[in-house]
Design a protein around this motif. Structure first.
Motif, PDB file in Angstrom:
ATOM      1  N   GLU A  83       0.817  -1.215   0.000  1.00 11.50           N
ATOM      2  CA  GLU A  83       0.000   0.000   0.000  1.00 11.50           C
ATOM      3  C   GLU A  83       0.847   1.260   0.000  1.00 11.50           C
ATOM      4  O   GLU A  83       0.496   2.278  -0.597  1.00 11.50           O
ATOM      5  N   LEU A  84       1.995   1.209   0.672  1.00 17.25           N
ATOM      6  CA  LEU A  84       2.817   2.403   0.798  1.00 17.25           C
ATOM      7  C   LEU A  84       3.415   2.847  -0.535  1.00 17.25           C
ATOM      8  O   LEU A  84       3.921   3.961  -0.668  1.00 17.25           O
ATOM      9  N   GLY A  85       3.353   1.970  -1.562  1.00 17.96           N
ATOM     10  CA  GLY A  85       3.907   2.319  -2.858  1.00 17.96           C
ATOM     11  C   GLY A  85       2.967   3.129  -3.724  1.00 17.96           C
ATOM     12  O   GLY A  85       3.394   3.732  -4.720  1.00 17.96           O
ATOM     13  N   LEU A  86       1.680   3.164  -3.358  1.00 17.47           N
ATOM     14  CA  LEU A  86       0.697   3.871  -4.181  1.00 17.47           C
ATOM     15  C   LEU A  86       1.052   5.349  -4.295  1.00 17.47           C
ATOM     16  O   LEU A  86       1.318   6.025  -3.295  1.00 17.47           O
ATOM     17  N   GLY A  87       1.055   5.835  -5.529  1.00 14.60           N
ATOM     18  CA  GLY A  87       1.334   7.247  -5.760  1.00 14.60           C
ATOM     19  C   GLY A  87       2.806   7.614  -5.735  1.00 14.60           C
ATOM     20  O   GLY A  87       3.154   8.793  -5.846  1.00 14.60           O
ATOM     21  N   THR A  88       3.699   6.636  -5.604  1.00 16.98           N
ATOM     22  CA  THR A  88       5.138   6.917  -5.572  1.00 16.98           C
ATOM     23  C   THR A  88       5.794   6.511  -6.886  1.00 16.98           C
ATOM     24  O   THR A  88       5.238   5.733  -7.664  1.00 16.98           O
ATOM     25  N   THR A  89       6.959   7.029  -7.109  1.00 12.85           N
ATOM     26  CA  THR A  89       7.779   6.664  -8.270  1.00 12.85           C
ATOM     27  C   THR A  89       9.194   6.364  -7.794  1.00 12.85           C
ATOM     28  O   THR A  89       9.605   6.842  -6.724  1.00 12.85           O
ATOM     29  N   PRO A  90       9.936   5.588  -8.548  1.00 16.16           N
ATOM     30  CA  PRO A  90      11.309   5.275  -8.123  1.00 16.16           C
ATOM     31  C   PRO A  90      12.220   6.491  -8.207  1.00 16.16           C
ATOM     32  O   PRO A  90      11.985   7.419  -8.998  1.00 16.16           O
ATOM     33  N   LYS A  91      13.262   6.491  -7.384  1.00 13.62           N
ATOM     34  CA  LYS A  91      14.270   7.541  -7.465  1.00 13.62           C
ATOM     35  C   LYS A  91      14.860   7.583  -8.859  1.00 13.62           C
ATOM     36  O   LYS A  91      14.997   6.559  -9.522  1.00 13.62           O
ATOM     37  N   ASP A  92      15.243   8.768  -9.280  1.00 11.48           N
ATOM     38  CA  ASP A  92      15.810   8.922 -10.616  1.00 11.48           C
ATOM     39  C   ASP A  92      17.063   8.075 -10.784  1.00 11.48           C
ATOM     40  O   ASP A  92      17.321   7.548 -11.873  1.00 11.48           O
ATOM     41  N   SER A  93      17.838   7.918  -9.720  1.00  5.74           N
ATOM     42  CA  SER A  93      19.082   7.144  -9.815  1.00  5.74           C
ATOM     43  C   SER A  93      18.826   5.688 -10.169  1.00  5.74           C
ATOM     44  O   SER A  93      19.688   5.018 -10.758  1.00  5.74           O
ATOM     45  N   LEU A  94      17.634   5.180  -9.824  1.00  4.80           N
ATOM     46  CA  LEU A  94      17.317   3.787 -10.122  1.00  4.80           C
ATOM     47  C   LEU A  94      16.987   3.575 -11.593  1.00  4.80           C
ATOM     48  O   LEU A  94      16.961   2.439 -12.063  1.00  4.80           O
ATOM     49  N   MET A  95      16.751   4.655 -12.306  1.00  4.52           N
ATOM     50  CA  MET A  95      16.357   4.555 -13.712  1.00  4.52           C
ATOM     51  C   MET A  95      17.549   4.611 -14.653  1.00  4.52           C
ATOM     52  O   MET A  95      17.390   4.650 -15.871  1.00  4.52           O
ATOM     53  N   HIS A  96      18.735   4.594 -14.097  1.00  2.00           N
ATOM     54  CA  HIS A  96      19.948   4.648 -14.905  1.00  2.00           C
ATOM     55  C   HIS A  96      20.911   3.553 -14.452  1.00  2.00           C
ATOM     56  O   HIS A  96      20.951   3.194 -13.273  1.00  2.00           O
ATOM     57  N   ALA A  97      21.678   3.029 -15.391  1.00  2.00           N
ATOM     58  CA  ALA A  97      22.695   2.036 -15.044  1.00  2.00           C
ATOM     59  C   ALA A  97      23.723   2.699 -14.137  1.00  2.00           C
ATOM     60  O   ALA A  97      24.151   3.832 -14.384  1.00  2.00           O
ATOM     61  N   ASP A  98      24.114   2.007 -13.064  1.00  3.14           N
ATOM     62  CA  ASP A  98      24.948   2.656 -12.051  1.00  3.14           C
ATOM     63  C   ASP A  98      26.256   1.923 -11.770  1.00  3.14           C
ATOM     64  O   ASP A  98      26.722   1.882 -10.636  1.00  3.14           O
ATOM     65  N   TYR A  99      26.841   1.336 -12.810  1.00  7.94           N
ATOM     66  CA  TYR A  99      28.151   0.693 -12.631  1.00  7.94           C
ATOM     67  C   TYR A  99      29.247   1.476 -13.344  1.00  7.94           C
ATOM     68  O   TYR A  99      30.168   0.909 -13.904  1.00  7.94           O
ATOM     69  N   GLY A 100      29.118   2.784 -13.275  1.00 10.15           N
ATOM     70  CA  GLY A 100      30.179   3.661 -13.732  1.00 10.15           C
ATOM     71  C   GLY A 100      30.613   3.414 -15.162  1.00 10.15           C
ATOM     72  O   GLY A 100      29.795   3.299 -16.079  1.00 10.15           O
TER      73      GLY A 100
END
Length: 557
Positions: free
Chosen positions: A507-524
């Motif tokens: 329920e706590l996820g309703l109306g939320t979106t992931p952090k922008d950092s999670l939408m990009h590959a993060d292995y440098g």
């Protein structure tokens, strides 16, 4: 002599020759009854693929099948659609209850082509009409003759006759489907290995002929190797003009594209170790809350999410994950059963050193940490450089503070154990400095995708990491690149469906979106290099290399 008899039988029954002859319509095309239950396994369900419990299908009144519809004949001329219409009928027999397991045999005729892509060579023809001729009295000749047609000089029947009747019914259609589409396979294709895989599969199949959504055909064409073969055959390796650029990403050079100079040991020590310490201090800070305990994250909830992720990845990146003939989807892998707590991860000296190796590669070429490996002229292709790095990290671990930090972080970092091992997920939530509880749920969802992709990576793909200077491009770069592909689509679907949001985030996820950092590959640099390579070779080439082991398609031999 048996080879000749089997081959002649196939010819006599219209299964190999190309001419069509008129013959009376068969009036009794009932499937043989079943006396032995199919050995169906309780596997994770993939929509349109796995049918562990077949539905009861009532008998339908249909036009009887024409006897002479050889599936191995290529349709010619404009009359193809007329012929398809004549035989595109299915007569289903009610489920026969044997013991506790339901089994079903379905008489199937001409079916729509099965598409594994949008190119002409990626469609398999499906027509079982001629199998009305296969009866218990003719099975032996059928199996032996079909094996001869596929180029084998071995008698197949001795390996088949011990199967239950329902499993032989499955194998009859499976081998016939494979043989019907052999003309689209390359000359070097190993049909004997395909027959062996399908024979093994007959004892633990998860579909039956006639199942909806072409589930049976997809199981057979994937396990038999047809799907993987045609998918890779249609793709081309990168053109020569990209070869040097791609090689430079796998094997980084010095400035101006020149060979890397000798390792600067003092620079490696003075730049890498402080960067590692800074990174670890930041990470540990998320897992401290004074004397208060951190909030638990129930793993039972996470396991339910893992089951959904397993199905979702197959759809989001299809057809490549399912086309791997011996991949997790066909070997009984159940993601939910393999999820464990990171608290169970071992922390022997070798595991501590492996953690530091991974982190060193992660930050070693990252601008955020001033790229210490680049500054030190580190070359992963030089054994002496790798040995010096290991020596330096082992010495680093002797410090009590560092040892404790690495020990804690291993227990707080999602991981995938090699081979068929478990996938470890954090059993607690970080403190508020990391973000909200909903933020972490999104992060866990992404982690589940990432770690599952590690499990799906073809062994031939992962093995190449040891042959290049920047192995992290394969170990993590491409993995996280595909993770973003899946996660971005999944996040979009979650945003559109409150029901799906509740299932994956609560329920706590309703109306939320992931952090922008999670939408990009993060292995440098590893992620950047993987993305550059993908732009050069194409997304299909990357997926074929990753899931099917066709590494020549991404510029690796």
């Amino acid at each position: 002599m048996w080879l000749l008899r089997g081959f002649v039988w196939l010819r006599e029954h219209g299964l190999v020759y190309k001419r069509r002859s008129k013959s009376p319509t068969r009036k009794d095309n009932r499937a043989p009854t079943e006396s032995t239950p199919s050995r169906l396994e309780d596997k994770p369900r993939i929509d349109g693929l796995n049918r562990a419990t077949p539905r009861i299908v009532p008998r339908q009144q249909t036009t009887s099948l024409t006897e002479d519809q050889p599936a191995l004949v290529k349709d010619k001329g404009s009359g193809r659609n007329d012929r398809v219409d004549q035989v595109d009928r299915i007569q289903r027999q009610e489920t026969v209850q044997t013991g506790e397991r339901p089994v079903r045999q379905v008489r199937v005729g001409r079916q729509p082509d099965v598409a594994f892509g949008d190119q002409p060579g990626l469609q398999a023809k499906v027509d079982y009409s001629a199998l009305v001729k296969v009866t218990p009295d003719t099975e032996e000749n059928f199996f032996n003759g079909l094996n001869t047609l596929l180029g084998s000089d071995e008698e197949l029947w001795p390996h088949v006759e011990s199967l239950g009747e329902n499993d032989r019914w499955w194998l009859t259609h499976a081998l016939y489907l494979h043989a019907s589409n052999r003309g689209t396979l390359p000359p070097e294709f190993d049909h004997a290995a395909a027959v062996a895989r399908l024979l093994k599969r007959a004892g633990r199949h998860t579909t039956m002929p006639g199942d909806p959504d072409q589930a049976f055909e997809r199981e057979v064409l994937s396990v038999g190797g047809w799907a993987g073969s045609v998918l890779t055959r249609e793709l081309k390796p990168p053109p020569d003009q990209y070869a040097r650029v791609i090689d430079g990403l796998y094997n980084p050079r010095g400035s101006g594209g020149q060979a890397i100079g000798p390792l600067k040991k003092d620079v490696l020590r003075d730049t890498l170790l402080p960067a590692l310490e800074t990174m670890m201090d930041t990470e540990i800070g998320y897992w401290r809350r004074g004397d208060e305990p951190l909030e638990a994250e129930p793993l039972d909830r996470v396991r339910g999410v893992a089951s959904y992720v397993q199905d979702y990845v197959a759809r989001a990146l299809g057809p490549y994950p399912l086309a791997c003939q011996d991949g997790p989807y066909w070997e009984g892998f159940r993601y939910a059963d393999r999820v464990q707590s990171t608290a169970e991860l071992p922390t022997e000296p070798e595991h501590l050193l492996n953690y530091l190796r991974n982190r060193a590669q992660l930050i070693g070429r990252a601008a955020k940490y001033d790229a210490p490996l680049v500054q030190a002229s580190f070359d992963g292709n030089r054994a002496e450089d790798v040995q010096e790095l290991d020596r330096l990290l082992a010495e680093f671990l002797k410090g009590e503070r560092i040892w404790r930090s690495v020990h804690v972080l291993i227990k707080r970092t999602g991981a995938h154990t090699g081979g068929e091992g478990n996938i470890s997920i954090q059993p607690i939530l970080p403190n508020e400095t990391w973000g909200t509880k909903a933020d972490w749920r999104w992060r866990t969802l992404r982690t589940l995708v990432h770690e599952f992709l590690h499990r799906l990576a073809h062994p031939a793909f992962t093995a190449k990491a040891t042959t290049i200077g920047h192995g992290q491009v394969l170990k993590e770069g491409f993995v996280d690149l595909l993770t973003v592909d899946v996660f971005a689509k999944l996040a979009e679907d979650v945003g559109k469906s409150p029901e799906l949001c509740r299932r994956l985030l609560g329920e706590l996820g309703l109306g939320t979106t992931p952090k922008d950092s999670l939408m990009h590959a993060d292995y440098g640099q590893a992620s950047d290099s993987a993305e550059t390579i993908r732009r050069a070779v194409g997304d299909k080439n990357v997926r074929a290399a990753f899931f099917l082991g066709a590494t020549h398609l991404i510029g690796l031999p």
